[in-house]
Design a protein around this motif. Structure first.
Motif, mmCIF file in Angstrom:
data_model
loop_
_atom_site.group_PDB
_atom_site.id
_atom_site.type_symbol
_atom_site.label_atom_id
_atom_site.label_comp_id
_atom_site.label_asym_id
_atom_site.label_seq_id
_atom_site.Cartn_x
_atom_site.Cartn_y
_atom_site.Cartn_z
ATOM 1 N N VAL A 46 0.755 -1.133 -0.222
ATOM 2 C CA VAL A 46 0.039 0.048 -0.106
ATOM 3 C C VAL A 46 0.950 1.011 -0.057
ATOM 4 N N PRO A 47 0.431 2.368 -0.818
ATOM 5 C CA PRO A 47 1.266 3.412 -0.823
ATOM 6 C C PRO A 47 1.025 4.386 0.466
ATOM 7 N N PRO A 156 5.758 -7.650 1.303
ATOM 8 C CA PRO A 156 5.812 -6.821 2.598
ATOM 9 C C PRO A 156 7.127 -5.987 2.442
ATOM 10 N N ASP A 157 7.023 -4.623 2.927
ATOM 11 C CA ASP A 157 8.080 -3.789 2.929
ATOM 12 C C ASP A 157 8.868 -4.183 4.324
ATOM 13 N N ALA A 158 9.910 -3.414 4.696
ATOM 14 C CA ALA A 158 10.875 -3.587 5.539
ATOM 15 C C ALA A 158 10.260 -3.756 7.129
ATOM 16 N N GLN A 159 8.847 -3.264 7.326
ATOM 17 C CA GLN A 159 8.216 -3.291 8.545
ATOM 18 C C GLN A 159 7.103 -4.635 8.514
ATOM 19 N N GLY A 160 7.124 -5.266 7.387
ATOM 20 C CA GLY A 160 6.186 -6.308 7.345
ATOM 21 C C GLY A 160 4.951 -5.814 6.823
ATOM 22 N N ARG A 161 4.655 -4.590 6.188
ATOM 23 C CA ARG A 161 3.317 -4.231 6.115
ATOM 24 C C ARG A 161 2.933 -4.488 4.616
ATOM 25 N N GLN A 184 -3.938 -1.083 5.114
ATOM 26 C CA GLN A 184 -2.800 -1.803 5.432
ATOM 27 C C GLN A 184 -3.628 -3.007 6.307
ATOM 28 N N ALA A 185 -3.522 -4.451 5.726
ATOM 29 C CA ALA A 185 -3.990 -5.516 6.365
ATOM 30 C C ALA A 185 -2.927 -6.139 7.251
ATOM 31 N N GLU A 186 -1.771 -6.171 7.065
ATOM 32 C CA GLU A 186 -0.751 -6.801 7.782
ATOM 33 C C GLU A 186 0.276 -5.730 8.236
ATOM 34 N N PRO A 187 1.138 -5.716 9.411
ATOM 35 C CA PRO A 187 0.509 -6.593 10.713
ATOM 36 C C PRO A 187 -0.600 -6.212 11.376
ATOM 37 N N THR A 188 -1.171 -4.874 10.981
ATOM 38 C CA THR A 188 -2.239 -4.438 11.942
ATOM 39 C C THR A 188 -3.145 -4.059 10.890
ATOM 40 N N ALA A 208 -3.374 10.692 6.423
ATOM 41 C CA ALA A 208 -1.914 9.867 6.359
ATOM 42 C C ALA A 208 -1.655 9.105 7.425
ATOM 43 N N LEU A 209 -1.169 8.010 7.493
ATOM 44 C CA LEU A 209 -0.567 7.514 8.519
ATOM 45 C C LEU A 209 0.810 7.969 8.924
ATOM 46 N N ARG A 210 1.000 8.955 10.205
ATOM 47 C CA ARG A 210 2.205 9.616 10.584
ATOM 48 C C ARG A 210 2.749 8.741 11.438
ATOM 49 N N ASP A 211 2.315 8.280 12.473
ATOM 50 C CA ASP A 211 2.779 7.578 13.573
ATOM 51 C C ASP A 211 2.397 6.075 13.639
ATOM 52 N N PRO A 212 3.096 5.028 13.244
ATOM 53 C CA PRO A 212 2.502 3.716 13.365
ATOM 54 C C PRO A 212 2.048 3.381 15.003
ATOM 55 N N GLY A 213 2.778 3.772 15.665
ATOM 56 C CA GLY A 213 2.278 3.641 17.007
ATOM 57 C C GLY A 213 0.984 4.122 17.658
ATOM 58 N N ARG A 214 0.415 4.825 17.043
ATOM 59 C CA ARG A 214 -1.005 5.577 17.330
ATOM 60 C C ARG A 214 -1.808 4.863 16.554
ATOM 61 N N GLY A 215 -3.338 4.752 17.149
ATOM 62 C CA GLY A 215 -4.357 4.388 16.497
ATOM 63 C C GLY A 215 -5.075 5.344 15.470
ATOM 64 N N THR A 216 -4.318 6.432 15.122
ATOM 65 C CA THR A 216 -5.092 7.566 14.352
ATOM 66 C C THR A 216 -4.269 7.745 13.132
ATOM 67 N N VAL A 217 -4.758 8.625 12.135
ATOM 68 C CA VAL A 217 -4.130 9.010 11.096
ATOM 69 C C VAL A 217 -4.216 10.500 10.966
#
Length: 470
Positions: A46-47, A156-161, A184-188, A208-217
């Motif tokens: 996914v871009p 998958p990319d380097a983070q397995g996404r 994004q279906a994987e890993p989350t 846009a997803l800015r922080d993968p650690g948060r549940g927000t875009v």
């Protein structure tokens, strides 16, 4: 029968760089009665959508159009002041299942044709996913099979996404509005990007997803006031377009444009009934209840009981439709009610013969009757959740049916298409259905029958997924 076609420009956002960015895919436009064009490259992850500045605010929730924003939606008007009912006129499967860069135009009646494995059912699945998200469903609810929808060759990319992209165009009073979603279906499982584009090409909403650690875009939407855009975090499991009526005040012309476009998309997507008649569930007597037809049509007799009492003209028309597709003459659709058990059984009344219970009909006849009932009714009789805040006269119901021709003979399919074409011409209902490759699709129309032979089916278009697909 006429066909619809034409290539729409690709409005899916593709950033130049980003953690999930990949090369822009080539599009395979599938025109009605046409063929797929161009090579189909291997899917990519996914871009990453356009970045937005981070901010913090409480999690939002999905909403249907409210009375205030509905005024902005309705005030968009139409040509000559006439209201144009919102309807999905294009479906884009940029990377979804077996599809890669596929664009399908949708008309009043669209048949998606092709052999097994060509992705016909996947087309309807993508439509259902967008409809569920537009209705405010969470991503996990709308996509419990998300991982299965990632293209097999996606790496998958380097983070397995890994993920997929789908989108649509909804025409209506605000003009053609384009929605594109990256998941994004994987890993989350999460929505990592969304773009809402107006008819003039202006971006009305981007996330846009800015922080993968948060549940927000991070979302930004058009304002056109003292501040050109407004930025705020949105939850990453809900469609941002469905959240805009809660977030946009509608005070500036720009905000009203955003509201009108967002509500047009929500209304166009939500007005959907997916129908998959199951004959084995339609044969038994059923309790008399509210009379709303379920997806598998197992309560067909209950709904016929309701139409017989509330709409005799529609019930009589369905009886005539039954006579056109069932074996032997049919004079009426009768009902046998049991006061003791509170159940009802539907029968075909025949001249000079004992009535035939629907349970004795063949699978094809039962599916034919169920599909005819769906086309002759409306949201109030179907087990669906219409947009209550918008009058039904301002909505178009879209019926989705997988395997329209399953178990039906050519006469029955022809009668269904004539009925669908006639009803679709009024603008209140549309049909998107899949058929097998054995259904002929000549240049002059479905089954080689031209408009002169089937005058009521001139709105039928055939999209062939089996021609030159690789």
């Amino acid at each position: 029968m006429t066909t619809t076609g034409g290539t729409a420009p690709d409005r899916t956002h593709r950033p130049s760089a980003g953690p999930l960015a990949g090369p822009a895919p080539e599009r395979t436009h599938v025109p009605a009665q046409g063929r797929a064009r161009g090579p189909v490259p291997a899917p990519v992850p996914v871009p990453a959508p356009v970045p937005a500045r981070a901010s913090a605010s409480p999690r939002g929730s999905a909403s249907t159009p409210g009375s205030g924003s509905a005024r902005a939606f309705a005030s968009a008007g139409g040509a000559g002041g006439a209201f144009v009912r919102p309807a999905v006129t294009e479906l884009r499967l940029s990377a979804f299942g077996a599809h890669r860069g596929t664009v399908l135009p949708l008309g009043p009646v669209t048949l998606v044709r092709g052999p097994s494995g060509s992705g016909k059912s996947t087309v309807l699945r993508a439509y259902e996913v967008l409809a569920a998200l537009g209705a405010g469903a969470g991503l996990a609810e709308a996509l419990p099979d998300a991982v299965d929808r990632v293209p097999e060759s996606a790496r998958p990319d380097a983070q397995g996404r890994r993920g997929f992209r789908i989108g649509c165009t909804v025409d209506g009073p605000a003009g053609p509005v384009h929605l594109d979603v990256a998941v994004q279906a994987e890993p989350t499982l999460r929505i990592v990007g969304e773009r809402l584009t107006g008819q003039d090409g202006r971006t009305l909403l981007a996330t846009a997803l800015r922080d993968p650690g948060r549940g927000t875009v991070q979302a930004e939407w058009h304002t056109a006031g003292s501040t050109p855009v407004t930025r705020a975090p949105f939850p990453d499991d809900l469609l941002g377009t469905a959240l805009l009526p809660l977030r946009v005040a509608g005070k500036t012309p720009g905000q009203r444009d955003v509201l009108a476009a967002a509500e047009q998309v929500v209304v166009g997507l939500r007005s959907v009934f997916a129908c998959d008649p199951q004959p084995r569930r339609m044969r038994a007597e059923v309790p008399v209840g509210e009379g709303r037809l379920r997806r598998d049509c197992r309560n067909l007799a209950e709904v016929l009981h309701r139409t017989a009492h509330e709409c005799p003209r529609r019930h009589a028309r369905l009886a005539a439709f039954a006579g056109a597709g069932c074996v032997g003459p049919v004079t009426a659709l009768g009902l046998r009610e049991s006061a003791e058990s509170g159940t009802v059984q539907a029968v075909l009344e025949r001249p000079g013969r004992t009535p035939t219970p629907l349970g004795r009909l063949g699978d094809g006849e039962l599916r034919y009757l169920a599909l005819g009932l769906v086309l002759l009714t409306g949201p109030g009789v179907l087990a669906m959740d219409p947009v209550a805040e918008v009058p039904q006269a301002m909505q178009t119901l879209t019926v989705l049916t997988d395997g329209l021709d399953r178990g039906l003979d050519a006469r029955q399919v022809r009668a269904l298409l004539e009925l669908a074409g006639e009803i679709g011409a009024g603008g209140h209902m549309r049909l998107v259905a899949t058929v097998g490759e054995d259904v002929p699709a000549g240049e002059d129309g479905w089954a080689g029958v031209g408009p002169a032979d089937v005058p009521n089916a001139t709105g039928v278009a055939v999209v062939d997924l089996g021609r030159d697909r690789t």
